[in-house]
Design a protein around this motif. Sequence first.
Motif, mmCIF file in Angstrom:
data_model
loop_
_atom_site.group_PDB
_atom_site.id
_atom_site.type_symbol
_atom_site.label_atom_id
_atom_site.label_comp_id
_atom_site.label_asym_id
_atom_site.label_seq_id
_atom_site.Cartn_x
_atom_site.Cartn_y
_atom_site.Cartn_z
ATOM 1 N N VAL A 12 0.843 -1.203 0.000
ATOM 2 C CA VAL A 12 0.000 0.000 0.000
ATOM 3 C C VAL A 12 0.877 1.252 0.000
ATOM 4 N N TYR A 33 -4.113 0.106 7.192
ATOM 5 C CA TYR A 33 -4.497 0.209 5.787
ATOM 6 C C TYR A 33 -4.428 -1.162 5.106
ATOM 7 N N MET A 37 -7.377 -3.107 3.160
ATOM 8 C CA MET A 37 -7.206 -3.684 1.830
ATOM 9 C C MET A 37 -7.697 -5.122 1.803
ATOM 10 N N ILE A 88 -4.846 1.792 -1.635
ATOM 11 C CA ILE A 88 -5.465 0.571 -1.114
ATOM 12 C C ILE A 88 -6.184 -0.169 -2.237
#
Length: 103
Positions: A12, A33, A37, A88
Amino acid sequence: MNAYLTEDAHLVRSLLPPTAQPPGDDDALFLGYAVLMRAKGLGTTAEDVHDTWAAWVLGRDPHHPAIVPFDDLPADAQAMDLPYVQAIHAAARQRTADRARSR
């Protein structure tokens, strides 16, 4: 030790545009994050990114003025989350392609 979340966090981060300016000492943020994802993939929204950031920053600066619901942020602050959403999404597409190739 399986470092799949760390690998996804690095992916990411690597897909952010050069104009994005992540905060320093942010490995735990990018792990969040990576979870977005994996859990939401292309369904990840700017609100999700903001909420993940807000949870992360609570441990650093619980009085940060941007720890408010996404809809209460000014438009320029909301726009700061968009490069992370795009990264993402790109990471989710790449992981999907990787899984398809490995079958």
